[in-house]
Scaffold this motif. Structure first.
Motif, short mmCIF file in Angstrom:
data_model
loop_
_atom_site.label_atom_id
_atom_site.label_comp_id
_atom_site.label_asym_id
_atom_site.label_seq_id
_atom_site.Cartn_x
_atom_site.Cartn_y
_atom_site.Cartn_z
N ALA A 136 0.83 -1.21 0.00
CA ALA A 136 0.00 0.00 0.00
C ALA A 136 0.86 1.26 0.00
N THR A 137 0.41 2.26 -0.72
CA THR A 137 1.04 3.57 -0.64
C THR A 137 0.57 4.26 0.63
N ALA A 138 1.21 5.37 0.98
CA ALA A 138 0.81 6.11 2.17
C ALA A 138 -0.63 6.58 2.07
N ALA A 139 -1.04 6.99 0.86
CA ALA A 139 -2.42 7.47 0.68
C ALA A 139 -3.42 6.33 0.86
N VAL A 140 -3.12 5.16 0.31
CA VAL A 140 -4.01 4.01 0.45
C VAL A 140 -4.09 3.58 1.91
N ARG A 141 -2.94 3.57 2.58
CA ARG A 141 -2.93 3.20 4.00
C ARG A 141 -3.78 4.17 4.82
N GLY A 142 -3.63 5.44 4.59
CA GLY A 142 -4.41 6.41 5.33
C GLY A 142 -5.90 6.27 5.10
N ALA A 143 -6.29 6.04 3.84
CA ALA A 143 -7.70 5.87 3.53
C ALA A 143 -8.27 4.61 4.20
N ALA A 144 -7.48 3.54 4.21
CA ALA A 144 -7.95 2.30 4.83
C ALA A 144 -8.13 2.49 6.34
N ARG A 145 -7.21 3.18 6.97
CA ARG A 145 -7.34 3.42 8.41
C ARG A 145 -8.58 4.26 8.73
N ALA A 146 -8.83 5.24 7.91
CA ALA A 146 -10.03 6.06 8.12
C ALA A 146 -11.29 5.22 7.93
N ARG A 147 -11.29 4.38 6.93
CA ARG A 147 -12.47 3.55 6.65
C ARG A 147 -12.79 2.60 7.80
N PHE A 148 -11.75 2.01 8.40
CA PHE A 148 -11.98 1.04 9.49
C PHE A 148 -11.97 1.70 10.87
N GLY A 149 -11.83 3.01 10.93
CA GLY A 149 -11.83 3.69 12.21
C GLY A 149 -10.60 3.40 13.06
N LEU A 150 -9.45 3.28 12.41
CA LEU A 150 -8.20 2.94 13.10
C LEU A 150 -7.36 4.19 13.33
N PRO A 151 -6.46 4.14 14.32
CA PRO A 151 -5.60 5.30 14.58
C PRO A 151 -4.77 5.66 13.35
N ALA A 152 -4.67 6.95 13.08
CA ALA A 152 -4.00 7.39 11.86
C ALA A 152 -2.49 7.26 11.92
N HIS A 153 -1.91 7.39 13.11
CA HIS A 153 -0.45 7.49 13.20
C HIS A 153 0.20 6.41 14.06
N SER A 154 -0.55 5.56 14.71
CA SER A 154 0.03 4.50 15.54
C SER A 154 0.46 3.32 14.69
N ALA A 155 1.46 2.58 15.19
CA ALA A 155 1.82 1.30 14.56
C ALA A 155 0.72 0.30 14.87
N LEU A 156 0.26 -0.43 13.85
CA LEU A 156 -0.85 -1.36 14.00
C LEU A 156 -0.38 -2.79 13.76
N ALA A 157 -0.67 -3.66 14.73
CA ALA A 157 -0.37 -5.09 14.60
C ALA A 157 -1.68 -5.83 14.32
N LEU A 158 -1.82 -6.34 13.11
CA LEU A 158 -3.01 -7.08 12.72
C LEU A 158 -2.89 -8.51 13.25
#
Length: 453
Positions: A207-229
């Motif tokens: 994912a590009t930075a833009a795609v990652r940001g959009a996905a986080r917004a869509r799922f209601g995830l923190p915008a700047h934290s490291a995420l462990a799926l």
């Protein structure tokens, strides 16, 4: 020298040959998977889509539906309960059967009960049959050996480690995602082993930075934290609550947990304060694009999807059996870290997120998908080399030769014997079935061994 003689010798391009001429219009491929978790079906679905794009007709079948008397549901349910309620027992079964060369009589009865239904779902214009499930491979191999199936039969190995049940005499070729499972398959006596790389949905991509940001917004995830799926398969098995709490309390990353169809697990996680919990996620490519690292416990299809997405992967608190052997194989391939001690979780996550280990794993994971001649292409090549129709008894009679009709157990007897195998508990029957046959199975073993025509 054959691959069987030298397991270190792995072919990376298809070179096997099938005798005979290609029949005009024979462009149907049958794929048999199993709804045991989601990995076997996921691989089968993607193979089917690619083969259809190549112009083949593709039929998909669930091996569990081919067992009589609802034995498939019983088998799947028993396996699920073992993983959930008796993981130590399942580990003992797996260890006891991991390196044996063939199923014993009790398991063979179970598989023989599926043979008639299996033949019924293979039309006469079929040019290849593909299995993505070990039980289906055992049935297809047996039919191939006895001359009742006369088209190329192919096993696509969905696991990164190879249990002996994956390898069935009679199967023409075994497709592996990497050299490690290819070597393991060869050590079990597999024929036609070919390294093809994995098969995943093409939507799994870095994912590009833009795609990652959009996905986080869509799922209601923190915008700047490291995420462990954190994933635990479609069944949500294993100590998921414990792992989620450990990731959260370690402070290195925020846990994002996918519980599959296990809604009870999702509710328990929410009760202990895990903020980002999901059930079945339809758009996993988007959720993976939002994450920074994958934590998994089974080493199946989700790990391959993470590699394709450019995510580093860690195996932790793995489920017994294939979860642990897959973790070892992924570690040996340099594709995923395997954490054996809880105290190592935070340091390893830190290294994967910010250090060279994560960078190395991302590169190696993406390289898996640059293999020339992927599994669908190899299957297409095999399907182009077909001699006759799937059922050879008719063909032999037309040629003027005598084909001995195999002696069959009656369907009721087959179903009863197979049901007894499962109902009496998978543990003891399987452990016995893969070892030396007990005396009480002696007559049955001789009967089954004798029917090899």
């Amino acid at each position: 020298m054959s691959y069987r003689d030298n397991p270190a010798r792995v072919r990376t391009l298809p070179s096997y040959q099938y005798p005979g001429r290609q029949e005009p219009g024979a462009r149907r491929i049958v794929i048999i998977s199993a709804g045991v978790g989601a990995g076997h079906d996921g691989a089968a679905d993607e193979l089917a889509q690619r083969l259809r794009r190549d112009g083949f007709l593709v039929d998909r079948h669930d091996f569990l539906d081919l067992l009589p008397a609802r034995l498939g549901a019983l088998l799947s349910g028993t396996y699920h309960h073992l993983l959930t309620w008796a993981p130590t027992g399942y580990q003992r079964i797996y260890t006891a059967t991991e390196h044996t060369r063939r199923p014993g009589p009790a398991v063979r009865v179970l598989f023989r009960s599926a043979e008639r239904r299996t033949l019924r779902v293979i039309p006469r214009d079929t040019c290849a049959v593909v299995s993505t499930y070990p039980g289906a491979s055992q049935v297809l191999g047996s039919l191939r050996l006895r001359g009742r199936l006369n088209v190329p039969t192919i096993t696509y190995l969905t696991d990164f480690s190879v249990h002996s049940l994956w390898v069935a005499p009679g199967i023409d070729s075994h497709l592996a995602t990497h050299r490690i499972p290819a070597r393991q398959a060869g050590a079990h006596g597999a024929a036609g082993v070919t390294v093809t790389g994995p098969v995943t949905d093409p939507r799994f991509a870095p994912a590009t930075a833009a795609v990652r940001g959009a996905a986080r917004a869509r799922f209601g995830l923190p915008a700047h934290s490291a995420l462990a799926l954190l994933v635990a398969g479609s069944w949500g098995v294993g100590p998921v609550e414990q792992v989620a709490a450990e990731i959260r309390d370690g402070g290195v990353a925020v846990p994002v947990v996918v519980c599959g169809r296990n809604q009870v697990l999702a509710e328990r996680l929410r009760r202990i304060g895990v903020k980002h919990v999901y059930g079945w996620v339809e758009d996993m490519p988007a959720l993976m694009s939002a994450a920074d690292v994958l934590v998994q416990n089974a080493g199946g299809l989700t790990s391959l999807e993470a590699f394709s997405s450019g995510l580093p992967v860690v195996s932790y608190r793995c489920i017994p059996g294939h979860g642990q052997t897959n973790a070892a194989a992924l570690r040996d391939a340099g594709l995923a870290a395997w954490i054996r001690e809880p105290g190592h979780l935070s340091p390893v996550l830190t290294e994967l997120l910010h250090g060279p280990l994560g960078h190395q794993q991302r590169i190696r994971g993406l390289e898996l998908f640059r293999q020339e001649g992927g599994p669908a292409e190899v299957i297409a090549v095999a399907a182009g080399r077909i001699a006759t129709s799937p059922r050879t008894t008719t063909a032999r009679r037309k040629e003027g030769t005598t084909a001995r009709r195999p002696v069959r157990l009656g369907v009721p007897l087959m179903a009863a014997a197979a049901a007894a195998t499962v109902v009496l508990g998978i543990g003891t029957p399987l452990a016995e079935a893969y070892g030396d046959a007990p005396a009480r199975f002696g007559a049955l073993s001789h009967f089954l061994d004798g029917d090899r025509r």
